[in-house]
Design a protein around this motif. Structure first.
Motif, PDB file in Angstrom:
ATOM      1  N   ALA A   2     -10.448  -5.951  40.409  1.00  0.00           N
ATOM      2  CA  ALA A   2     -10.250  -4.858  39.631  1.00  0.00           C
ATOM      3  C   ALA A   2     -11.164  -3.587  39.905  1.00  0.00           C
ATOM      4  CB  ALA A   2     -10.602  -5.181  38.136  1.00  0.00           C
ATOM      5  N   CYS A   3     -12.256  -4.184  40.280  1.00  0.00           N
ATOM      6  CA  CYS A   3     -13.221  -2.839  40.708  1.00  0.00           C
ATOM      7  C   CYS A   3     -12.493  -2.132  42.099  1.00  0.00           C
ATOM      8  CB  CYS A   3     -14.338  -3.416  41.305  1.00  0.00           C
ATOM      9  SG  CYS A   3     -15.456  -4.249  40.090  1.00  0.00           S
ATOM     10  N   TRP A   4     -12.124  -2.865  43.073  1.00  0.00           N
ATOM     11  CA  TRP A   4     -11.242  -2.349  43.949  1.00  0.00           C
ATOM     12  C   TRP A   4     -10.143  -1.158  43.603  1.00  0.00           C
ATOM     13  CZ3 TRP A   4     -10.378  -0.739  48.963  1.00  0.00           C
ATOM     14  CH2 TRP A   4      -8.918  -0.472  49.467  1.00  0.00           C
ATOM     15  N   PHE A   5      -9.325  -1.606  42.825  1.00  0.00           N
ATOM     16  CA  PHE A   5      -8.263  -0.843  42.223  1.00  0.00           C
ATOM     17  C   PHE A   5      -8.801   0.318  41.439  1.00  0.00           C
ATOM     18  CE2 PHE A   5      -5.306  -4.674  43.004  1.00  0.00           C
ATOM     19  CZ  PHE A   5      -4.485  -3.808  43.769  1.00  0.00           C
ATOM     20  N   LEU A   6     -10.066   0.163  40.692  1.00  0.00           N
ATOM     21  CA  LEU A   6     -10.538   1.190  40.093  1.00  0.00           C
ATOM     22  C   LEU A   6     -11.090   2.431  41.178  1.00  0.00           C
ATOM     23  CD1 LEU A   6     -11.515   2.675  37.439  1.00  0.00           C
ATOM     24  CD2 LEU A   6     -13.587   1.395  37.579  1.00  0.00           C
ATOM     25  N   CYS A   7     -11.787   1.849  42.107  1.00  0.00           N
ATOM     26  CA  CYS A   7     -12.310   2.791  43.038  1.00  0.00           C
ATOM     27  C   CYS A   7     -11.152   3.585  43.782  1.00  0.00           C
ATOM     28  CB  CYS A   7     -13.235   1.954  44.040  1.00  0.00           C
ATOM     29  SG  CYS A   7     -14.198   3.292  44.958  1.00  0.00           S
TER      30      CYS A   7
ATOM     31  N   LYS B 256      -6.369  -6.749  30.083  1.00  0.00           N
ATOM     32  CA  LYS B 256      -5.490  -7.095  28.817  1.00  0.00           C
ATOM     33  C   LYS B 256      -4.766  -8.212  29.108  1.00  0.00           C
ATOM     34  CE  LYS B 256      -6.941  -3.951  26.293  1.00  0.00           C
ATOM     35  NZ  LYS B 256      -7.897  -4.142  25.310  1.00  0.00           N
ATOM     36  N   LEU B 257      -4.959  -8.879  30.376  1.00  0.00           N
ATOM     37  CA  LEU B 257      -4.102 -10.003  30.784  1.00  0.00           C
ATOM     38  C   LEU B 257      -2.669 -10.059  30.688  1.00  0.00           C
ATOM     39  CD1 LEU B 257      -6.012 -13.077  29.422  1.00  0.00           C
ATOM     40  CD2 LEU B 257      -5.784 -12.264  31.963  1.00  0.00           C
ATOM     41  N   LYS B 258      -2.037  -8.636  30.946  1.00  0.00           N
ATOM     42  CA  LYS B 258      -0.700  -8.344  31.118  1.00  0.00           C
ATOM     43  C   LYS B 258       0.024  -9.171  32.382  1.00  0.00           C
ATOM     44  CE  LYS B 258      -0.882  -5.448  27.693  1.00  0.00           C
ATOM     45  NZ  LYS B 258      -0.167  -5.689  26.531  1.00  0.00           N
ATOM     46  N   PRO B 259       1.327  -9.673  31.714  1.00  0.00           N
ATOM     47  CA  PRO B 259       1.942 -10.663  32.745  1.00  0.00           C
ATOM     48  C   PRO B 259       2.474 -10.065  33.972  1.00  0.00           C
ATOM     49  CG  PRO B 259       3.140 -10.233  30.900  1.00  0.00           C
ATOM     50  CD  PRO B 259       1.869  -9.857  30.385  1.00  0.00           C
ATOM     51  N   TRP B 260       2.923  -8.714  33.746  1.00  0.00           N
ATOM     52  CA  TRP B 260       3.151  -7.832  34.888  1.00  0.00           C
ATOM     53  C   TRP B 260       2.437  -7.538  35.944  1.00  0.00           C
ATOM     54  CZ3 TRP B 260       0.192  -3.712  34.802  1.00  0.00           C
ATOM     55  CH2 TRP B 260      -0.129  -3.217  33.602  1.00  0.00           C
ATOM     56  N   ARG B 261       1.003  -7.779  35.473  1.00  0.00           N
ATOM     57  CA  ARG B 261      -0.070  -7.218  36.714  1.00  0.00           C
ATOM     58  C   ARG B 261       0.063  -7.920  37.900  1.00  0.00           C
ATOM     59  NH1 ARG B 261      -2.122 -11.626  33.674  1.00  0.00           N
ATOM     60  NH2 ARG B 261      -3.500 -13.127  34.531  1.00  0.00           N
ATOM     61  N   PHE B 262       0.661  -8.882  38.150  1.00  0.00           N
ATOM     62  CA  PHE B 262       0.737  -9.695  39.478  1.00  0.00           C
ATOM     63  C   PHE B 262       1.999  -8.937  40.204  1.00  0.00           C
ATOM     64  CE2 PHE B 262      -0.784 -13.359  37.069  1.00  0.00           C
ATOM     65  CZ  PHE B 262      -2.213 -13.357  37.534  1.00  0.00           C
TER      66      PHE B 262
ATOM     67  N   VAL C 280       1.977  -2.116  44.345  1.00  0.00           N
ATOM     68  CA  VAL C 280       1.018  -1.198  44.775  1.00  0.00           C
ATOM     69  C   VAL C 280       0.251  -1.650  46.211  1.00  0.00           C
ATOM     70  CG1 VAL C 280      -1.141  -0.153  44.208  1.00  0.00           C
ATOM     71  CG2 VAL C 280       0.636  -0.423  42.550  1.00  0.00           C
ATOM     72  N   SER C 281      -0.044  -2.803  46.464  1.00  0.00           N
ATOM     73  CA  SER C 281      -0.930  -3.168  47.618  1.00  0.00           C
ATOM     74  C   SER C 281       0.242  -3.017  48.681  1.00  0.00           C
ATOM     75  CB  SER C 281      -1.395  -4.571  47.535  1.00  0.00           C
ATOM     76  OG  SER C 281      -2.393  -4.458  46.412  1.00  0.00           O
ATOM     77  N   LEU C 282       1.458  -3.472  48.585  1.00  0.00           N
ATOM     78  CA  LEU C 282       2.198  -3.073  49.485  1.00  0.00           C
ATOM     79  C   LEU C 282       2.336  -1.862  50.083  1.00  0.00           C
ATOM     80  CD1 LEU C 282       4.432  -4.776  51.494  1.00  0.00           C
ATOM     81  CD2 LEU C 282       6.078  -4.428  49.625  1.00  0.00           C
ATOM     82  N   GLY C 283       2.550  -0.830  48.956  1.00  0.00           N
ATOM     83  CA  GLY C 283       2.639   0.531  49.309  1.00  0.00           C
ATOM     84  C   GLY C 283       1.420   1.090  50.128  1.00  0.00           C
ATOM     85  N   GLN C 284       0.251   0.610  49.803  1.00  0.00           N
ATOM     86  CA  GLN C 284      -0.814   0.983  50.445  1.00  0.00           C
ATOM     87  C   GLN C 284      -0.901   0.499  51.935  1.00  0.00           C
ATOM     88  OE1 GLN C 284      -3.545  -0.843  47.693  1.00  0.00           O
ATOM     89  NE2 GLN C 284      -4.402   1.298  47.128  1.00  0.00           N
TER      90      GLN C 284
ATOM     91  N   THR D 256      -3.888  -6.474  51.917  1.00  0.00           N
ATOM     92  CA  THR D 256      -3.239  -7.591  52.589  1.00  0.00           C
ATOM     93  C   THR D 256      -3.839  -8.695  51.763  1.00  0.00           C
ATOM     94  OG1 THR D 256      -3.041  -6.682  54.896  1.00  0.00           O
ATOM     95  CG2 THR D 256      -3.020  -9.165  54.524  1.00  0.00           C
ATOM     96  N   MET D 257      -4.959  -8.860  51.313  1.00  0.00           N
ATOM     97  CA  MET D 257      -5.719  -9.837  50.618  1.00  0.00           C
ATOM     98  C   MET D 257      -5.137  -9.875  49.105  1.00  0.00           C
ATOM     99  SD  MET D 257      -9.610  -9.401  51.910  1.00  0.00           S
ATOM    100  CE  MET D 257     -10.174 -10.624  50.746  1.00  0.00           C
ATOM    101  N   CYS D 258      -5.055  -8.494  48.670  1.00  0.00           N
ATOM    102  CA  CYS D 258      -4.280  -8.648  47.298  1.00  0.00           C
ATOM    103  C   CYS D 258      -2.772  -9.030  47.236  1.00  0.00           C
ATOM    104  CB  CYS D 258      -4.455  -7.051  46.854  1.00  0.00           C
ATOM    105  SG  CYS D 258      -6.080  -6.363  46.708  1.00  0.00           S
ATOM    106  N   ILE D 259      -2.166  -8.900  48.259  1.00  0.00           N
ATOM    107  CA  ILE D 259      -0.701  -9.174  48.507  1.00  0.00           C
ATOM    108  C   ILE D 259      -0.589 -10.761  48.287  1.00  0.00           C
ATOM    109  CG2 ILE D 259       1.271  -9.135  49.865  1.00  0.00           C
ATOM    110  CD1 ILE D 259       0.584  -6.381  50.803  1.00  0.00           C
ATOM    111  N   LEU D 260      -1.529 -11.298  49.119  1.00  0.00           N
ATOM    112  CA  LEU D 260      -1.628 -12.712  48.998  1.00  0.00           C
ATOM    113  C   LEU D 260      -2.032 -13.435  47.979  1.00  0.00           C
ATOM    114  CD1 LEU D 260      -3.245 -13.534  52.822  1.00  0.00           C
ATOM    115  CD2 LEU D 260      -1.009 -13.643  51.933  1.00  0.00           C
ATOM    116  N   TYR D 261      -3.081 -12.854  47.095  1.00  0.00           N
ATOM    117  CA  TYR D 261      -3.520 -13.268  45.887  1.00  0.00           C
ATOM    118  C   TYR D 261      -2.154 -13.029  44.954  1.00  0.00           C
ATOM    119  CZ  TYR D 261      -5.334 -12.748  41.336  1.00  0.00           C
ATOM    120  OH  TYR D 261      -5.791 -12.990  39.831  1.00  0.00           O
ATOM    121  N   ALA D 262      -1.322 -12.002  44.719  1.00  0.00           N
ATOM    122  CA  ALA D 262      -0.418 -11.569  43.816  1.00  0.00           C
ATOM    123  C   ALA D 262       0.767 -12.576  44.050  1.00  0.00           C
ATOM    124  CB  ALA D 262      -0.009 -10.370  43.885  1.00  0.00           C
TER     125      ALA D 262
END
Length: 291
Positions: free
Chosen positions: A131-136, A208-214, A220-224, A267-273
């Motif tokens: 979350a801190c990564w995506f904020l920054c 907010k624990l939204k189900p679409w977050r993953f 977004v990570s794939l786009g980056q 890449t790490m975020c993609i694997l997590y999602a």
């Protein structure tokens, strides 16, 4: 074109008289000044300081560098040296201050993000870090990269605006930002105005624990990642030396390391999602089989 002998003017050396910068020499037949487009070595700077400023222009002539009216353009620190950057203004701030302000701002954002996510007790350390990564990252995309998309003349700024100063400095690592390369500006527009807000939306979705977050994290990570791969790829295809200065701080730190962050972390975020999406699908399928 005729060669012109004449001393370099110390007051016209770029701030700090750093090596690998262009030097100004006066034309003999007029009061105008023309650029001697060759790298300034530390010994040249020493000669200027010692009052032996003629040595630099002598070396230019020895190298066959033509100092003529055809070189009449604002001196700039970007590669290739023959780029014409009308109205270029050197940095108002020292580059150390620019880096300090940028990284301090990132530190403040990351600290604020860590504090904010700490109130969400259901988030793991990994999720809080993400979350801190995506904020920054989102704020960098939206504010810093958005500025270079909207402000095509950042290199002419004399106000000391930190955003313009950042891009003046970074363009030493990749001059395509200053020359408004079609790919670079198009890619940055998508990054700034689509991925930037999407990053901030992901932070809200995680809190907010939204189900679409993953799914959002994955997209977004794939786009980056895709944008960064194309960024490196297009520069390598055209020739890295064409756009990037060779000094360690410009090539290895600015160009490779800083941009490399947007290879590693996405890449790490993609694997997590992907892991969480796969787990959810596997759980749903297992429940259907039991039924």
């Amino acid at each position: 074109m005729s060669r012109t002998r004449g001393p370099c003017s110390p007051e016209k050396l770029p701030q700090g008289g750093r090596a690998q910068r262009d030097c100004w020499c006066p034309r003999s037949k007029s009061n105008g000044r023309v650029a001697a487009a060759f790298p300034v070595r530390p010994t040249d700077v020493a000669n200027i300081t010692a009052g032996k400023e003629g040595a630099l222009c002598e070396r230019a002539l020895g190298l066959g560098v033509l100092i003529s009216a055809s070189n009449m353009a604002a001196v700039h620190p970007y590669f290739p040296v023959e780029l014409v950057m009308d109205g270029y203004q050197d940095l108002v701030m020292p580059f150390e201050k620019i880096l300090a302000v940028f990284f301090a701002a990132c530190g403040v954002v990351l600290t604020a993000g860590w504090y904010l996510t700490g109130k969400a007790k259901f988030l793991s350390v990994t999720e809080r870090s993400m979350a801190c990564w995506f904020l920054c990252s989102g704020l960098i995309h939206l504010i810093v990269e958005g500025n270079v998309v909207l402000n095509s003349k950042f290199y002419q700024d004399t106000s000391g605006n930190i955003l313009n100063e950042i891009w003046k400095e970074y363009s030493k690592a990749d001059s395509r930002y200053a020359t408004r390369d079609d790919f670079i500006i198009s890619m940055e527009a998508v990054t700034a105005f689509l991925e930037g807000p999407a990053c901030l939306l992901i932070v809200w979705g995680m809190l907010k624990l939204k189900p679409w977050r993953f799914t959002a994290i994955l997209l977004v990570s794939l786009g980056q990642l895709y944008g960064d791969v194309l960024y490196f790829g297009t520069c390598a295809h055209g020739g890295i030396a064409r756009h990037s200065r060779p000094e360690w701080i410009y090539f290895w730190f600015y160009f490779v390391i800083v941009n490399g962050i947007w290879i590693v972390v996405p890449t790490m975020c993609i694997l997590y999602a992907a892991k969480n999406i796969n787990r959810a699908i596997a759980g749903t399928e297992a429940g259907q089989k039991r039924d």
